[in-house]
Structure formats: structure tokens, C-alpha cells
Design a protein around this motif. Structure first.
Motif, mmCIF file in Angstrom:
data_model
loop_
_atom_site.group_PDB
_atom_site.id
_atom_site.type_symbol
_atom_site.label_atom_id
_atom_site.label_comp_id
_atom_site.label_asym_id
_atom_site.label_seq_id
_atom_site.Cartn_x
_atom_site.Cartn_y
_atom_site.Cartn_z
ATOM 1 N N GLU A 55 -20.298 4.992 5.085
ATOM 2 C CA GLU A 55 -21.178 5.758 5.959
ATOM 3 C C GLU A 55 -22.055 4.820 6.793
ATOM 4 O OE1 GLU A 55 -24.483 9.398 5.641
ATOM 5 O OE2 GLU A 55 -23.635 8.503 3.824
ATOM 6 N N TRP A 89 -21.622 4.018 10.955
ATOM 7 C CA TRP A 89 -22.757 4.303 11.828
ATOM 8 C C TRP A 89 -23.126 3.066 12.641
ATOM 9 C CZ3 TRP A 89 -27.660 2.714 12.991
ATOM 10 C CH2 TRP A 89 -28.469 3.613 13.690
ATOM 11 N N TYR A 126 -31.268 5.219 11.743
ATOM 12 C CA TYR A 126 -30.272 5.801 10.839
ATOM 13 C C TYR A 126 -30.910 6.712 9.798
ATOM 14 C CZ TYR A 126 -26.986 5.943 6.894
ATOM 15 O OH TYR A 126 -26.194 6.348 5.851
ATOM 16 N N ARG A 145 -30.562 10.933 9.263
ATOM 17 C CA ARG A 145 -30.062 11.546 8.017
ATOM 18 C C ARG A 145 -30.952 12.692 7.543
ATOM 19 N NH1 ARG A 145 -27.280 8.246 3.475
ATOM 20 N NH2 ARG A 145 -28.191 10.047 2.459
#
Length: 426
Positions: free
Chosen positions: A209, A213, A421, A425
Motif C-alpha cells: 500500500e 502510493w 498519505y 487514509r
């Protein structure tokens, strides 16, 4: 896992076999957890509960001393016992002696569930639980029982629980730092492809993940290769990545897989930089035939400094450990275990100051702290259970001559994009 772990040198075949088992997973089972129990006021006016008397504070360790993580378990257990001995020599915490109840589950989930049931009524907190599958089986019970727990696992799936604290960074954060390291120092440019070899399960999924990204932000492509913990010959993966024309490779697996990947790539002329998650490197790899390739190609991202670091607290810990356990390897498991114990000590002292060593109040004391620095790396923020305790990553490289067979290449830093990031989320 971050972090990490190490045996005496041995023949490569035996080493690879042993290391291949490091991240074997089991199946989860529900457990019969102990009740959080009633609380009482001690003679000194301190509220107590399970695991706490007027004279002792009992902590628990669900570890692996006979299974695939036996060397890691030994390092953590010894480091945490060293901490307890040091604390007790200074009079304990809250005028109580620290005791650590160690249960060996051998990396067997059902044994771990039974061990938790055995000790959960008699400990206030767990500064060590080894194994992602073990944590998966115990999560609900730990939360119900309000037992502050520090797992030896760093997947983001363990976040957002009051009683469970991932120490340091999570795997995705480290992979963002890895991609940043490659673009800054290894000449990767927009349009390039990077490989990512990763274990199935929470560890690999969370690492992927982060890499995907970061790669998207940098204009890079990711060629993923999912593997099982039992896969120790990565020749097929190397061939596939070579066909993809990768300019660098990330690996989020175990030491055996890292050694195979780097060794095979080097032998086939795919001499590209490789960056490993912390659990993918162990110092005994530098005693194998893969050592020259590892030294030339590998870097490691980690939430903690190398144990060879000149950080004062780390240096002091290493000296104390060598004196207490002469002949034992000082590896990153020692640092991980000692760091967890130091943080637990900070939490217990805070809870004592607040007048209660009851489980739920130890958890509250932990969560009330937004900048804890025990002198072993980056300060940690425990106040937001939904976020990693730290977002700073170190970069190491193998060095067979150094303590722990690794040295720092870059000190703790927050990679560009990490904050964005984490926000994305939420």
C-alpha cells in the motif's frame, strides 16, 4: 515484522531453512481471555487491579523461544529482563518490583491463545507479543481486557485500538521512505519501474500500500510479486522482474527471501538497488555466500537506528547487554525489546503519578503522552491511536564488521509525502 533477528553463523542451507520459517503464519482462533478483574486501593493509596499488588507489578510476554522466531524471542526476553533488573535495582516503579511472566508459544497460535488465557488474569500489561497471526487471534480479547500490549508486528491493521500500540512506524510508512530513498539516491526517474516482492497477509499488503502510493506520486510503476512465507527460492520472481525491466526492487518478507532475491539477482546480472523492510534483514545473512551481494545492493528501512549507532541510549544499552549476556548476539531484537520495556516503564510511572495502576488507567496513561523519548531513537506520540507512533524512518546498510551487522546510512527523517498519505487514509 519490523524489526529483525538473529542467530549464530551456520551453513547456508541450514540458515536458509531456519530463516524461511521466520514468518510462517498460523490460523487464528478465538481465545478464552482473562477478565480485566476488579480493582482495589493499595495500602499506599494507589488503585490496583490484575497483575498489581502492594509489592509487585507483573507484566506478560507471549514469546517464541522454541519455534521459528526463537532467536528473536530470546533477544527480546533477555533485553526486557535486563530492563526489569535495572528498574528493580533502582527501587522498582511505584515502590513495586517488576516481574515479567514469560510464556513460550513456539509461534503456534493455539498455544498462544492458551498462554494468554493462563496469564491474562495475573498481568497488568504485555510488553511483548510475537507474531502477526497471534495478534490477530488475540486482538478482541486484549481490547476487552484493557491489557496494554506492544506487538512485535507493524501492520497498520493493528492501529486504532486503545490497548494495542504499534511502536514506531508502520510498514507502509517505511515503504514510502524507501521509494523516496531510491529516487533521491539511486537515480530513479519518472516512468521507471520498481519491483516489490512481498509476503501475503497483513505485512506484505500494508507495505505494498505504501510503495504503490509513493510510486504513483513519483511517477513510477510498481511490478508486484506476492510470495508465501514458505517460498525461499525467488528465482522465478527475479526472472519476472527482470522481464519488467525494473530499476530497483523493494522486498517485504523475511531474511531468507531477501538473501535469495539479492543473491539470485546479482548472479543473473540484475544488479539494481534493493530496499528491505526491517524484518527482511538479519545479521547472520552476512555469514552466508549472499553477503557480498547484500553489502553491494541492499539497504534497510527501519523505525529504529542500527544497534551500531552512536545514539547515546543505544550505545549504553549495547554495553549493558554485552555485560549481562556475554556471548549473546546484540541484534535489533535487543533494541526492539528494550525500547518496548522502556516505554512500558514510562507508562507505569505516569499511571502511578495519576494514582492508579489498574489496567484501564495504564492504558489511559499511555494514551495521554504525545512525546515520549526513551533515548533509543525517535520520539513517539501515543495520543492518537489511529496514527503510527512515529513517522520517522532510518535507512541502514549491511556491514559485517558492525555490531548487529548494520550501520546507519541516513538518520531518522520523515519522508516527503508521509503526512499527505496519512491524511488521505483518514
Amino acid at each position: 515484522m519490523k524489526s529483525t533477528h538473529h542467530t549464530a553463523p551456520r551453513a547456508r542451507t541450514l540458515l536458509a531453512t531456519a530463516l524461511a520459517a521466520l514468518l510462517l503464519t498460523g490460523t487464528g482462533c478465538s481465545s478464552k481471555a482473562g477478565s480485566s478483574g476488579s480493582t482495589d486501593d493499595g495500602a499506599d493509596g494507589i488503585k490496583t487491579g490484575p497483575g498489581v499488588t502492594g509489592k509487585t507489578i507483573r507484566l506478560g510476554a507471549l514469546t517464541d523461544l522454541t519455534g521459528p522466531y526463537a532467536t528473536l524471542g530470546k533477544s527480546i526476553v533477555q533485553a526486557q529482563q535486563m530492563w526489569a533488573d535495572e528498574v528493580n535495582a533502582r527501587g522498582g516503579i511505584c515502590d513495586r518490583r517488576i516481574e515479567i511472566v514469560v510464556k513460550d508459544h513456539g509461534y503456534d497460535v493455539q498455544k498462544a491463545v492458551t498462554a494468554y488465557a493462563d496469564i491474562s488474569a495475573d498481568v497488568v500489561a504485555l510488553p511483548q507479543v510475537i507474531g502477526s497471526p497471534v495478534m490477530a487471534a488475540l486482538l478482541d480479547d486484549i481490547e476487552r481486557d484493557k491489557v496494554l500490549t506492544f506487538p512485535q508486528a507493524w501492520a497498520a491493521s493493528l492501529l486504532d485500538r486503545d490497548s494495542v500500540q504499534v511502536l514506531g512506524t508502520t510498514y507502509d510508512i517505511d515503504m514510502i521512505a524507501a521509494v523516496d530513498f531510491l529516487t533521491r539516491t539511486k537515480g530513479l526517474a519518472k516512468g521507471d519501474t520498481i519491483g516489490h516482492v512481498y509476503f501475503e497477509g497483513d505485512y506484505g499488503a500494508n507495505a505494498l500500500e505504501g510503495s504503490k502510493w509513493a510510486a504513483k506520486k513519483a511517477g513510477l510503476k510498481v511490478a508486484g510479486q506476492k510470495i508465501k512465507a514458505t517460498d525461499t527460492d525467488l528465482s522465478a520472481q527475479v526472472s519476472a522482474l527482470r522481464k519488467e525491466g525494473v530499476k530497483a526492487i523493494l522486498i517485504s518478507a523475511g531474511p531468507a527471501q531477501t538473501a535469495s532475491l539479492v543473491g539470485v539477482a546479482a548472479s543473473r546480472g540484475l544488479k539494481v538497488p534493493v530496499v528491505s523492510s526491517a524484518p527482511g534483514y538479519a545479521p547472520q545473512l552476512m555469514k552466508t555466500p549472499a553477503a557480498p551481494a547484500l553489502a553491494a545492493m541492499l539497504n534497510v528501512v527501519s523505525a529504529v537506528p542500527a544497534v551500531s549507532s552512536d545514539v547515546a541510549g543505544v550505545h549504553k544499552m549495547v554495553a549493558s547487554y554485552k555485560k549481562k549476556y556475554p556471548g549473546s548476539l546484540v541484534d535489533s531484537g535487543v533494541l526492539s525489546g528494550y525500547n518496548a520495556a522502556q516505554v512500558m516503564g514510562t507508562d507505569l510511572k505516569k499511571a502511578c503519578e495519576n494514582g492508579s495502576l489498574a489496567r484501564e488507567d495504564v492504558v489511559k496513561a499511555h494514551r495521554s503522552q504525545s512525546s515520549v523519548d526513551v533515548g533509543l531513537g525517535s520520539p513517539q506520540n501515543f495520543s492518537d491511536k489511529a496514527r503510527p507512533a512515529s513517522t520517522s524512518t532510518y535507512v541502514h546498510k549491511p556491514d559485517p564488521k558492525a555490531v548487529g551487522a548494520a550501520v546507519n546510512v541516513e538518520n531518522a527523517h520523515i519522508a516527503p509525502g508521509v503526512k499527505e498519505y496519512l491524511t488521505s487514509r483518514n
